[in-house]
Structure formats: C-alpha cells, structure tokens
Design a protein around this motif. Sequence first.
Motif, PDB file in Angstrom:
ATOM      1  N   UNK A 223       0.980  -1.207  -0.128  1.00 39.99           N
ATOM      2  CA  UNK A 223       0.006  -0.085   0.105  1.00 39.99           C
ATOM      3  C   UNK A 223       0.929   1.279   0.174  1.00 39.99           C
ATOM      4  N   UNK A 224       2.062   1.112   0.463  1.00 38.78           N
ATOM      5  CA  UNK A 224       3.027   2.302   0.395  1.00 38.78           C
ATOM      6  C   UNK A 224       3.787   2.114  -0.721  1.00 38.78           C
ATOM      7  N   UNK A 225       4.222   1.020  -1.183  1.00 41.57           N
ATOM      8  CA  UNK A 225       5.247   0.873  -2.204  1.00 41.57           C
ATOM      9  C   UNK A 225       4.481   1.361  -3.821  1.00 41.57           C
ATOM     10  N   UNK A 226       3.114   1.446  -3.514  1.00 44.12           N
ATOM     11  CA  UNK A 226       2.382   1.520  -4.798  1.00 44.12           C
ATOM     12  C   UNK A 226       2.838   3.078  -5.229  1.00 44.12           C
ATOM     13  N   UNK A 227       3.164   3.884  -4.588  1.00 49.04           N
ATOM     14  CA  UNK A 227       3.571   5.254  -4.912  1.00 49.04           C
ATOM     15  C   UNK A 227       4.638   5.374  -5.588  1.00 49.04           C
ATOM     16  N   UNK A 228       5.830   4.706  -5.143  1.00 52.97           N
ATOM     17  CA  UNK A 228       6.875   4.596  -5.909  1.00 52.97           C
ATOM     18  C   UNK A 228       6.755   3.884  -7.197  1.00 52.97           C
ATOM     19  N   UNK A 229       6.073   2.856  -7.178  1.00 54.43           N
ATOM     20  CA  UNK A 229       5.600   1.981  -8.757  1.00 54.43           C
ATOM     21  C   UNK A 229       5.066   2.946  -9.545  1.00 54.43           C
ATOM     22  N   UNK A 230       4.406   3.826  -9.116  1.00 55.07           N
ATOM     23  CA  UNK A 230       3.472   4.724 -10.100  1.00 55.07           C
ATOM     24  C   UNK A 230       4.671   5.788 -10.838  1.00 55.07           C
ATOM     25  N   UNK A 231       5.739   5.809 -10.723  1.00 56.66           N
ATOM     26  CA  UNK A 231       6.540   6.817 -10.983  1.00 56.66           C
ATOM     27  C   UNK A 231       7.806   6.011 -11.765  1.00 56.66           C
ATOM     28  N   UNK A 232       8.220   6.553 -13.153  1.00 53.45           N
ATOM     29  CA  UNK A 232       9.185   6.281 -13.977  1.00 53.45           C
ATOM     30  C   UNK A 232      10.368   6.926 -13.555  1.00 53.45           C
ATOM     31  N   UNK A 233      10.232   8.301 -13.108  1.00 52.22           N
ATOM     32  CA  UNK A 233      11.675   8.885 -12.724  1.00 52.22           C
ATOM     33  C   UNK A 233      11.170  10.358 -12.112  1.00 52.22           C
ATOM     34  N   UNK A 234      11.883  10.721 -11.478  1.00 55.77           N
ATOM     35  CA  UNK A 234      11.765  12.113 -10.745  1.00 55.77           C
ATOM     36  C   UNK A 234      13.037  12.947 -10.804  1.00 55.77           C
ATOM     37  N   UNK A 235      12.885  14.032 -11.226  1.00 53.66           N
ATOM     38  CA  UNK A 235      14.047  14.987 -11.412  1.00 53.66           C
ATOM     39  C   UNK A 235      13.959  16.185 -10.534  1.00 53.66           C
ATOM     40  N   UNK A 236      14.870  16.878 -10.181  1.00 52.71           N
ATOM     41  CA  UNK A 236      14.961  17.867  -9.346  1.00 52.71           C
ATOM     42  C   UNK A 236      15.211  19.430  -9.895  1.00 52.71           C
ATOM     43  N   UNK A 237      14.523  20.288  -9.828  1.00 51.47           N
ATOM     44  CA  UNK A 237      15.060  21.627 -10.127  1.00 51.47           C
ATOM     45  C   UNK A 237      14.989  22.698  -8.935  1.00 51.47           C
ATOM     46  N   UNK A 238      15.889  23.677  -9.284  1.00 49.43           N
ATOM     47  CA  UNK A 238      15.855  24.634  -8.103  1.00 49.43           C
ATOM     48  C   UNK A 238      15.954  26.284  -8.958  1.00 49.43           C
ATOM     49  N   UNK A 239      15.425  27.222  -8.110  1.00 44.61           N
ATOM     50  CA  UNK A 239      15.878  28.596  -8.613  1.00 44.61           C
ATOM     51  C   UNK A 239      16.424  29.014  -7.342  1.00 44.61           C
ATOM     52  N   UNK A 240      17.592  29.705  -7.656  1.00 44.17           N
ATOM     53  CA  UNK A 240      18.233  30.271  -6.312  1.00 44.17           C
ATOM     54  C   UNK A 240      18.822  31.740  -6.673  1.00 44.17           C
ATOM     55  N   UNK A 241      18.476  32.581  -5.718  1.00 41.01           N
ATOM     56  CA  UNK A 241      18.891  34.130  -5.631  1.00 41.01           C
ATOM     57  C   UNK A 241      19.993  34.147  -4.545  1.00 41.01           C
ATOM     58  N   UNK A 242      21.126  34.555  -4.946  1.00 40.28           N
ATOM     59  CA  UNK A 242      22.459  34.750  -4.121  1.00 40.28           C
ATOM     60  C   UNK A 242      22.595  36.227  -4.237  1.00 40.28           C
ATOM     61  N   UNK A 243      23.484  36.709  -2.877  1.00 44.03           N
ATOM     62  CA  UNK A 243      23.807  37.814  -3.010  1.00 44.03           C
ATOM     63  C   UNK A 243      25.402  37.792  -2.337  1.00 44.03           C
ATOM     64  N   UNK A 244      26.305  37.978  -3.457  1.00 42.51           N
ATOM     65  CA  UNK A 244      27.945  37.917  -3.209  1.00 42.51           C
ATOM     66  C   UNK A 244      28.399  39.128  -2.663  1.00 42.51           C
TER      67      UNK A 244
END
Length: 246
Positions: A223-244
Amino acid sequence: MRPNFQMKTIHRRIVFLIGIITLMSVSVEGKPTDKLMNRPYADLKLWHLGFSVGFHVQDLNFTHNGFLTPDGEKWSMEVPSFSPGFCLNVMGDLRLHQYINLRFSPGIYFGSKGVVMKEYGSGLTMRQDVKTAYVVTPLDLKISGNRLNNIRPYVTVGVMPTFDVTKKRLDYLVFNTCDAYLTLGLGMDFYLPFFKFIPEVKFCFGLSDVLKHKRPDLADDMQTYKITQSLSKVKSNMVVINFYFE
C-alpha cells in the motif's frame, strides 16, 4: 495550478525583474558623468575571494508511468507550492580572460518541499514533507560584459553536484543522496568603495533520476510501495537567488 506552470511563472517573473533592474542600471550608469569609479583595478586581480548568502526554492518533476494497483488505483504526484530555503556559500574566482572567470563556490542549502499524492478515481490525497540539507560544489564559467562606471553585467553556465546530508526517512518516496544540476545564471557586479556587491539569480536543472526505485523495506507494505511504483523517474529543479560579497 500545476507545479511546472508555477515554476515557469516564477522563472519569467525573476528574469523580467532582473532585466528591468539591468536596463535601469545601464540607463543611469551609462550616461557620461564625472562619477568616481570605485576599485578601478579590481578586475585585474588573478584571484577573488568572497562569500554569499541567499535563498532558493526547490521543485520536483514527476514522470508517471500509468501504474494501476490490483484495486484499480492510479496515483499522481506533484509539488503544488514552494517554501523558500536558505543558502550560504564561500567563493573563489579565477580570472581567465578580460571577460571570462572560473568560479568555485561550495556551500550548503537548507530547504524543503511538500509532495502531494492524489488518487485519480477517489480523489484521496496524501502528503509527504521532504526536508533537505544539500552540500553543494558549484563550478561556473562567468562571462562578463563591459564595465559601465560602477556596474558590470554577466551570465554564468556551469554544473552543481549536490550531496544531501539529511538522515533518510523511510516514507512513501525516498530520494537518492547524490544529484547534479546544469546551471544557468545572470547577475550584476556593483563596485562599491570597499567591496563588490553581486546579486545573482540562477536556474538549476537536475540531470539524474533522484527517486530510489528499489525499496526492500516496503516488500511487505504494498500500500505504500504503490506510490514509488507509479513513477518512472523524478528530477529536481531549483531557482537560487544569491547575494555575493567580494
């Protein structure tokens, strides 16, 4: 609202804002004046050292595979909203050319994201909060324009390996510790009397599938594993604002 649409909207607004600031700065600073140039020889140094503080937002792009459970359930995942995180970096900058620098800025990013899981037929929803503490090692090629009095615009392209040092929890979704991003950024050097102030926005696109697909810990919990089984892949994105500060 879909998370990808939200991320694209955030990207457009940030780029538009930076563009307006750049145009205003060029309009003001580009006029012939007798204004004193601060630190006129700063860019001739071989090495530059500094640090940065900033914030970022994290997103996940889910690729679903249409998996159906024996009970006919079909699940989808999304990140419907964004929570700003904090980042801190140190920076070393090597001058390669009049217009090109190589910048290395290791640091740590603290952040989180909330994953909402929804079943198509019943509308049942569940939520998982994912907290991260990334040790990052960005390497960027900084390409600058001409200096206009006390400002100088630039763009960056680079890669950013990451290592998540948070303790992994056994949950619906478990993510890999290591990842790498392709990064594109733009910013502005402001030459002040004693240092350079450098605001920058950077877009980070994950290169690898960060989902841990093999879950032996869920062998007896389908019942928990079904969530992982529903996905082929997952990629991460970010937007970063820096002050150097350099």
